[in-house]
Design an enzyme around this catalytic site. Structure first.
Site, PDB file in Angstrom:
ATOM      1  N   ILE A  12       0.826  -1.240   0.255  1.00 15.63           N
ATOM      2  CA  ILE A  12       0.423   0.125  -0.343  1.00 15.63           C
ATOM      3  C   ILE A  12       0.659   1.400  -0.386  1.00 15.63           C
ATOM      4  CG2 ILE A  12      -1.538   1.295   1.298  1.00 15.63           C
ATOM      5  CD1 ILE A  12      -2.481  -1.136   2.696  1.00 15.63           C
ATOM      6  N   TYR A 143      -3.162 -10.117  15.193  1.00 17.45           N
ATOM      7  CA  TYR A 143      -2.945  -8.760  14.244  1.00 17.45           C
ATOM      8  C   TYR A 143      -4.569  -7.299  14.476  1.00 17.45           C
ATOM      9  CZ  TYR A 143      -3.777  -6.353  10.119  1.00 17.45           C
ATOM     10  OH  TYR A 143      -3.926  -5.263   9.406  1.00 17.45           O
TER      11      TYR A 143
END
Ligand code: UDP
Length: 326
Positions: A12, A143
């Site tokens: 990203i 996460y």
């Protein structure tokens, strides 16, 4: 503007770096290259407004190397679900402590805009789809938890120190340069390598589960729009405006399937309610799912070196998932 992109060599971060340079900004690209790849920045490096710093965001001394910037995009972080169950310490160090240090740097230099990369996994298994931002967050794994803790810190700094910050909750990002090596992870990388090798796609459950697959250049545009706006202390979903089944993905890629057991802790559907970001930033997703998948197929050779997963190796890699998330 002078911009700092943490995690700039990643999937990203590198697309965002390209967009910022195209939009006429200066970019200081910071990455420790633990999972990012220098090749992702090949195009950006040719630009005179590009600067490179190799450093780890969770190391305090890294911040001595960074000049004062106007905009900060905090994209660096540990991704992937499975290793987060096995090694939560790494995730807390980078995603939580690293975000704390990033926020303190931003506060010290009087940043003009701070944009945080949050994750749709904060919702856990949402009963309401499309899911709005005010839906309760119940992360299901370290996460998701560490990304959510990072977001809460960002909102706290915005509230207490008036840091001009926004948090973007990204839904299933895909596109060229998504990581091809390492841990068992996002479905696109797994399937593209299987297609290259002429092997069947390993479909989880009955393949009717759906994901809000969002194309990476749309994500990069959301970050830029977030930096340009003057709204602060808000969380915004970033999704594609739709949700697509794994069976549909297989249909578009073309090939045989084998079925794996359904996984505990996995939502049947992820689907962002994007009315807030549409109204607040005037941002709209542009790349359709069919177009995005076609783009991925046109760069399928990039997955040549990726690991090839099959039923047996996936079953071994997800052992702890079944053990802890049931
Ligand atoms: N998936 C699959 N086969 C795989 C890997 C993933 O069918 O080998 C499915 C998985 O069950 C999920 C979807 O693809 O429904 C997206 O998985 P991914 O790990 O990319 O993202 P997340 O589960 O975090 O949404």
């Amino acid at each position: 503007m002078k911009c700092l992109v943490t995690g700039a060599a990643g999937f990203i971060g590198s697309h965002l770096t390209d967009l910022l340079l195209r939009d006429g900004h200066e970019v200081i690209a910071l990455d420790d290259l633990s999972t990012g790849r220098e090749a992702n920045l090949a195009q950006a490096r040719k630009n005179k407004a590009f600067y490179w710093i190799q450093a780890d965001i969770s190391d305090l001394s890294a911040y001595q190397k960074i000049p004062v910037v106007d905009w900060m995009f905090h994209v660096a972080g540990r991704a992937d679900l499975v290793p987060s169950i096995e090694k939560p310490d790494e995730y807390f160090k980078v995603n939580v402590s690293g975000t704390y240090l990033a926020l303190e740097y931003a506060r010290r230099v009087g940043i003009k805009r701070f944009i945080y990369t949050a994750s749709s996994t904060c919702y856990g298994i949402a009963e309401m789809v499309p899911t709005p931002e005010n839906y309760p967050c119940v992360p299901r794994h370290p996460y998701g938890l560490t990304k959510y803790m990072g977001e809460q810190m960002v909102m706290h700094w915005a509230q207490v120190y008036k840091l001009p910050a926004l948090s973007l909750r990204l839904f299933n990002v895909y596109g060229p340069r998504s990581r091809t090596t390492g841990a068992y992870g996002a479905v696109f990388g797994v399937f593209l390598k299987q297609k290259l090798a002429g092997k069947p796609f390993t479909v989880v459950g009955d393949g009717r589960q759906t994901r809000d697959f969002t194309y990476v250049t749309d994500i990069a545009e959301a970050f830029l729009a977030a930096a340009k706006s003057d709204i602060s202390a808000e969380v915004l979903n970033v999704g594609s405006g739709g949700t697509y089944s794994i069976n549909r993905l297989v249909e578009l890629l073309g090939g045989e399937k084998v079925f794996l057991p359904k996984r505990p802790g996995e939502p049947d559907s992820t689907f962002a309610d994007i009315s807030k970001i549409r109204a607040a930033l005037k941002w709209v997703p542009k790349v359709s799912f069919d177009q995005g998948v076609a783009n991925m197929l046109s760069v399928i050779e990039d997955w040549q070196e990726a690991p090839l997963w099959d039923e047996a190796s996936i079953s071994e890699a997800t052992k702890n998932w079944f053990k802890y998330l049931k």
